[in-house]
Design a protein around this motif. Structure first.
Motif, PDB file in Angstrom:
ATOM      1  N   ALA A 179      34.399   8.594  19.914  1.00 40.26           N
ATOM      2  CA  ALA A 179      34.261  10.047  19.943  1.00 40.26           C
ATOM      3  C   ALA A 179      34.704  10.687  18.630  1.00 40.26           C
ATOM      4  CB  ALA A 179      35.045  10.624  21.113  1.00 40.26           C
ATOM      5  N   VAL A 180      35.834  10.242  18.074  1.00 44.61           N
ATOM      6  CA  VAL A 180      36.307  10.823  16.817  1.00 44.61           C
ATOM      7  C   VAL A 180      35.343  10.493  15.682  1.00 44.61           C
ATOM      8  CG1 VAL A 180      38.155  10.799  15.098  1.00 44.61           C
ATOM      9  CG2 VAL A 180      38.722  10.842  17.528  1.00 44.61           C
ATOM     10  N   GLY A 181      34.898   9.242  15.628  1.00 45.94           N
ATOM     11  CA  GLY A 181      33.954   8.854  14.585  1.00 45.94           C
ATOM     12  C   GLY A 181      32.662   9.638  14.656  1.00 45.94           C
ATOM     13  N   LEU A 182      32.153   9.845  15.860  1.00 44.68           N
ATOM     14  CA  LEU A 182      30.913  10.610  16.007  1.00 44.68           C
ATOM     15  C   LEU A 182      31.136  12.088  15.719  1.00 44.68           C
ATOM     16  CD1 LEU A 182      29.212   8.891  19.077  1.00 44.68           C
ATOM     17  CD2 LEU A 182      28.735   8.607  16.645  1.00 44.68           C
ATOM     18  N   ALA A 183      32.356  12.569  15.937  1.00 47.39           N
ATOM     19  CA  ALA A 183      32.672  13.943  15.534  1.00 47.39           C
ATOM     20  C   ALA A 183      32.659  14.059  14.016  1.00 47.39           C
ATOM     21  CB  ALA A 183      34.024  14.360  16.100  1.00 47.39           C
ATOM     22  N   VAL A 184      33.099  13.008  13.328  1.00 48.54           N
ATOM     23  CA  VAL A 184      32.986  12.972  11.863  1.00 48.54           C
ATOM     24  C   VAL A 184      31.519  13.029  11.459  1.00 48.54           C
ATOM     25  CG1 VAL A 184      33.320  11.541   9.818  1.00 48.54           C
ATOM     26  CG2 VAL A 184      35.161  11.751  11.494  1.00 48.54           C
ATOM     27  N   VAL A 185      30.689  12.248  12.143  1.00 51.77           N
ATOM     28  CA  VAL A 185      29.248  12.262  11.865  1.00 51.77           C
ATOM     29  C   VAL A 185      28.693  13.667  12.052  1.00 51.77           C
ATOM     30  CG1 VAL A 185      26.996  11.405  12.624  1.00 51.77           C
ATOM     31  CG2 VAL A 185      28.943   9.831  12.486  1.00 51.77           C
ATOM     32  N   GLU A 186      29.059  14.308  13.156  1.00 52.62           N
ATOM     33  CA  GLU A 186      28.584  15.666  13.424  1.00 52.62           C
ATOM     34  C   GLU A 186      29.050  16.634  12.339  1.00 52.62           C
ATOM     35  OE1 GLU A 186      26.877  19.006  15.393  1.00 52.62           O
ATOM     36  OE2 GLU A 186      26.451  16.863  15.320  1.00 52.62           O
ATOM     37  N   GLY A 187      30.300  16.489  11.910  1.00 56.35           N
ATOM     38  CA  GLY A 187      30.807  17.346  10.847  1.00 56.35           C
ATOM     39  C   GLY A 187      30.078  17.122   9.536  1.00 56.35           C
ATOM     40  N   ALA A 188      29.808  15.861   9.212  1.00 55.10           N
ATOM     41  CA  ALA A 188      29.093  15.550   7.971  1.00 55.10           C
ATOM     42  C   ALA A 188      27.659  16.050   8.032  1.00 55.10           C
ATOM     43  CB  ALA A 188      29.128  14.043   7.725  1.00 55.10           C
ATOM     44  N   ARG A 189      27.024  15.913   9.194  1.00 56.60           N
ATOM     45  CA  ARG A 189      25.656  16.434   9.356  1.00 56.60           C
ATOM     46  C   ARG A 189      25.617  17.934   9.149  1.00 56.60           C
ATOM     47  NH1 ARG A 189      23.209  19.570  12.283  1.00 56.60           N
ATOM     48  NH2 ARG A 189      25.038  19.904  13.615  1.00 56.60           N
ATOM     49  N   SER A 190      26.576  18.642   9.764  1.00 58.06           N
ATOM     50  CA  SER A 190      26.592  20.101   9.652  1.00 58.06           C
ATOM     51  C   SER A 190      26.884  20.570   8.230  1.00 58.06           C
ATOM     52  CB  SER A 190      27.631  20.690  10.613  1.00 58.06           C
ATOM     53  OG  SER A 190      28.952  20.351  10.220  1.00 58.06           O
ATOM     54  N   LYS A 191      27.531  19.710   7.426  1.00 61.53           N
ATOM     55  CA  LYS A 191      27.825  20.042   6.039  1.00 61.53           C
ATOM     56  C   LYS A 191      26.691  19.661   5.085  1.00 61.53           C
ATOM     57  CE  LYS A 191      31.942  21.932   5.322  1.00 61.53           C
ATOM     58  NZ  LYS A 191      32.151  23.083   4.419  1.00 61.53           N
ATOM     59  N   GLY A 192      25.651  19.016   5.614  1.00 63.33           N
ATOM     60  CA  GLY A 192      24.514  18.656   4.781  1.00 63.33           C
ATOM     61  C   GLY A 192      24.690  17.389   3.978  1.00 63.33           C
ATOM     62  N   ALA A 193      25.475  16.426   4.468  1.00 67.20           N
ATOM     63  CA  ALA A 193      25.613  15.145   3.778  1.00 67.20           C
ATOM     64  C   ALA A 193      24.242  14.479   3.679  1.00 67.20           C
ATOM     65  CB  ALA A 193      26.582  14.240   4.520  1.00 67.20           C
ATOM     66  N   SER A 194      23.949  13.884   2.546  1.00 69.22           N
ATOM     67  CA  SER A 194      22.635  13.296   2.326  1.00 69.22           C
ATOM     68  C   SER A 194      22.486  11.933   2.985  1.00 69.22           C
ATOM     69  CB  SER A 194      22.366  13.162   0.824  1.00 69.22           C
ATOM     70  OG  SER A 194      23.307  12.279   0.227  1.00 69.22           O
ATOM     71  N   ARG A 195      23.598  11.237   3.146  1.00 72.74           N
ATOM     72  CA  ARG A 195      23.555   9.911   3.759  1.00 72.74           C
ATOM     73  C   ARG A 195      24.830   9.694   4.552  1.00 72.74           C
ATOM     74  NH1 ARG A 195      21.401   4.504   0.565  1.00 72.74           N
ATOM     75  NH2 ARG A 195      20.776   3.350   2.447  1.00 72.74           N
ATOM     76  N   ILE A 196      24.682   9.294   5.801  1.00 75.64           N
ATOM     77  CA  ILE A 196      25.823   9.057   6.672  1.00 75.64           C
ATOM     78  C   ILE A 196      25.682   7.653   7.243  1.00 75.64           C
ATOM     79  CG2 ILE A 196      27.135   9.850   8.666  1.00 75.64           C
ATOM     80  CD1 ILE A 196      25.749  12.578   8.344  1.00 75.64           C
ATOM     81  N   ILE A 197      26.537   6.759   6.792  1.00 78.27           N
ATOM     82  CA  ILE A 197      26.479   5.355   7.210  1.00 78.27           C
ATOM     83  C   ILE A 197      27.504   5.126   8.317  1.00 78.27           C
ATOM     84  CG2 ILE A 197      26.726   2.956   6.462  1.00 78.27           C
ATOM     85  CD1 ILE A 197      26.144   3.973   3.584  1.00 78.27           C
ATOM     86  N   GLY A 198      27.029   4.694   9.466  1.00 81.60           N
ATOM     87  CA  GLY A 198      27.916   4.395  10.584  1.00 81.60           C
ATOM     88  C   GLY A 198      28.210   2.910  10.649  1.00 81.60           C
ATOM     89  N   VAL A 199      29.473   2.551  10.869  1.00 85.04           N
ATOM     90  CA  VAL A 199      29.901   1.145  10.909  1.00 85.04           C
ATOM     91  C   VAL A 199      30.621   0.882  12.218  1.00 85.04           C
ATOM     92  CG1 VAL A 199      31.225  -0.663   9.754  1.00 85.04           C
ATOM     93  CG2 VAL A 199      30.199   1.187   8.397  1.00 85.04           C
ATOM     94  N   ASP A 200      30.143  -0.120  12.970  1.00 84.86           N
ATOM     95  CA  ASP A 200      30.791  -0.477  14.233  1.00 84.86           C
ATOM     96  C   ASP A 200      30.361  -1.873  14.636  1.00 84.86           C
ATOM     97  OD1 ASP A 200      31.564  -0.434  17.190  1.00 84.86           O
ATOM     98  OD2 ASP A 200      32.151   1.581  16.595  1.00 84.86           O
ATOM     99  N   VAL A 201      31.255  -2.616  15.293  1.00 90.00           N
ATOM    100  CA  VAL A 201      30.931  -3.975  15.744  1.00 90.00           C
ATOM    101  C   VAL A 201      30.204  -3.957  17.086  1.00 90.00           C
ATOM    102  CG1 VAL A 201      32.813  -5.067  14.479  1.00 90.00           C
ATOM    103  CG2 VAL A 201      33.207  -4.235  16.804  1.00 90.00           C
ATOM    104  N   ASN A 202      30.109  -2.797  17.713  1.00 86.91           N
ATOM    105  CA  ASN A 202      29.390  -2.666  18.977  1.00 86.91           C
ATOM    106  C   ASN A 202      27.969  -2.185  18.688  1.00 86.91           C
ATOM    107  OD1 ASN A 202      28.332  -1.976  21.476  1.00 86.91           O
ATOM    108  ND2 ASN A 202      30.191  -0.971  22.200  1.00 86.91           N
TER     109      ASN A 202
END
Length: 346
Positions: A174-197
C-alpha cells in the motif's frame, strides 16, 4: 485534552503485523490494542479541547501535532512533535501515563501508536486527531491515517519530485503504491516498480508504474538493471519493503551526483545501514520520511480535500472489505500479500 472516538472503519497495516508478531523483542508490550489507520466520529470531548466537537468526522494520526512546541513551530524543518511524535514504545496516555483501556478485572490494556483503532471506541490525545470535511467518504479517508499519506507525502514533500523525473519504487504494498500514485500525480516520466511478488504487477500498472521488475527473474543485481534502463540511474528511489538489502539496492539504483533515496519501510531488526560512508561522496543521498512529512493537524485537511477532488485516487487501495469480526482473516490476507488495504467496519 483527549477525545473519545467511535471508530467506523479501520484497516490492517504492516506495522500492526510487525508488532503483533513481536518481531522487535524490545517492544513486546502486551496486552495491547493495535491498529492505527482508521476514521470515525467524535463521541465525546475532554476538558481543554477547543478545535473539535461531538459529531465531527475525524481520522486519528500516529504522528501528532500539538502546535505549541519548538518542533511544531519549526514550519518546514520537521513534522515531528516534541510530545506526540510517532513512538512505538509509548503505550499510555500523555497526560497521566495511564491507560484508558482495561480488562474486566481492572488490569491495564496498553495503547499503540497514539491511536489504538482495533476497537469500537478509542481514546486519543487531541493532538493526534484531524477533522475531516463531512462531505468526504469516511471509508476512503481512513487511508490518510497512514499508508496513503506516507507514500504520497514522501513524493510531494520529502523528495519534491519534479515533472519528468524518473522514479523507482521498491516494494509494491500500500505504501509503495501510494508512492506510485504520488509520482504519477507529479508527472514523473518513468516509474519503475520492484517487487518479488509477480501478482503485484497488474495492480501497480493500474495505478501508474511504467515498468515492473521482479528481482528473482534477473541474473544481475536489481540496481544494475535499473541503471541500464535509465542511463545511469533514477532520480529518486523509495524503499518501502523494510528490508536492508532492498534499501541498498534502492540506494545504488539512483543516479550518482544527485540521486535521492527515501526510506519508508519499517525495519524491526537490529541491523545497521548497509552503506559505506565513502559511498555518499558520489553524490547520492538517503533520507527517511515520517508520515510523508505532513504536519498532521494543519496540513492533512488540505490533502484530504485534494483527494476528494481526485488529485490522488484512493479507490484502488481498498482491495477487501469485511466486518471487524473477521480481523484475523484480514491479518492473514495482508501477511500473504493478497491485499493492499482490507477495510474493516463495525
Amino acid at each position: 485534552m483527549e477525545l473519545r472516538i467511535r471508530v467506523l472503519f479501520t484497516s490492517v497495516c504492516h506495522t500492526d503485523l510487525i508488532y503483533w508478531r513481536g518481531q522487535d523483542k524490545a517492544q513486546r508490550i502486551y496486552p495491547r490494542i493495535f491498529g492505527h489507520e482508521a476514521s470515525g466520529v467524535v463521541e465525546s470531548v475532554g476538558e481543554g479541547v477547543d478545535d473539535l466537537e461531538i459529531g465531527d468526522h475525524v481520522v486519528p494520526i500516529f504522528n501528532g501535532e500539538c502546535g505549541k512546541c519548538v518542533y511544531c513551530k519549526s514550519k518546514k524543518k520537521t513534522n515531528l512533535c516534541e510530545k506526540f511524535r510517532v513512538n512505538t514504545m509509548k503505550s499510555t496516555m500523555s497526560s497521566d501515563g495511564k491507560c484508558r483501556f482495561s480488562t474486566e478485572e481492572g488490569k491495564p490494556i496498553f495503547h499503540f501508536l497514539n491511536t489504538s483503532t482495533f476497537t469500537e471506541y478509542t481514546v486519543v490525545d487531541s493532538a493526534c486527531v484531524v477533522k475531516i470535511d463531512r462531505e468526504a467518504s469516511l471509508k476512503k479517508m481512513s487511508l490518510l491515517s497512514c499508508g496513503v499519506s506516507m507514500g504520497v507525502g514522501a513524493v510531494w514533500n520529502t523528495a519534491d519530485v519534479e515533472e519528468g523525473s524518473t522514479v523507482a519504487v521498491f516494494g509494491l504494498g500500500a505504501v509503495g503504491l501510494a508512492v506510485v500514485e504520488g509520482a504519477r500525480s507529479k508527472g514523473a516520466s518513468r516509474i519503475i516498480g520492484v517487487d518479488v511478488n509477480p501478482h503485484k504487477s497488474s495492480k501497480a500498472q493500474a495505478i501508474g508504474i511504467t515498468d515492473f521488475i521482479n528481482p528473482k527473474d534477473l541474473d544481475k543485481p536489481t540496481h544494475q538493471r535499473i541503471r541500464e534502463m535509465t542511463e545511469g540511474g533514477v532520480d529518486y528511489s523509495f524503499e518501502c519493503a523494510g528490508n536492508l538489502d532492498v534499501l541498498r539496492e534502492a540506494f545504488l539504483s539512483t543516479h550518482d551526483g544527485w540521486g535521492l533515496t527515501v526510506m519508508l519501510g519499517v525495519h524491526p531488526t537490529q541491523r545497521l545501514l548497509p552503506l559505506h560512508p565513502m559511498e555518499l561522496f558520489e553524490g547520492r543521498r538517503i533520507v527517511t520520511s515520517v508520515f510523508g512529512d505532513f504536519k498532521g493537524k494543519s496540513q492533512l485537511p488540505h490533502f484530504a480535500n485534494q483527494c476528494i477532488k481526485g488529485v490522488v485516487k484512493l479507490d484502488e487501495f481498498i482491495t477487501h472489505e469485511m466486518p471487524f469480526s473477521r480481523i484475523n482473516e484480514a491479518m492473514q490476507l495482508l501477511s500473504d500479500g493478497a491485499s493492499l488495504r482490507c477495510l474493516l467496519h463495525f
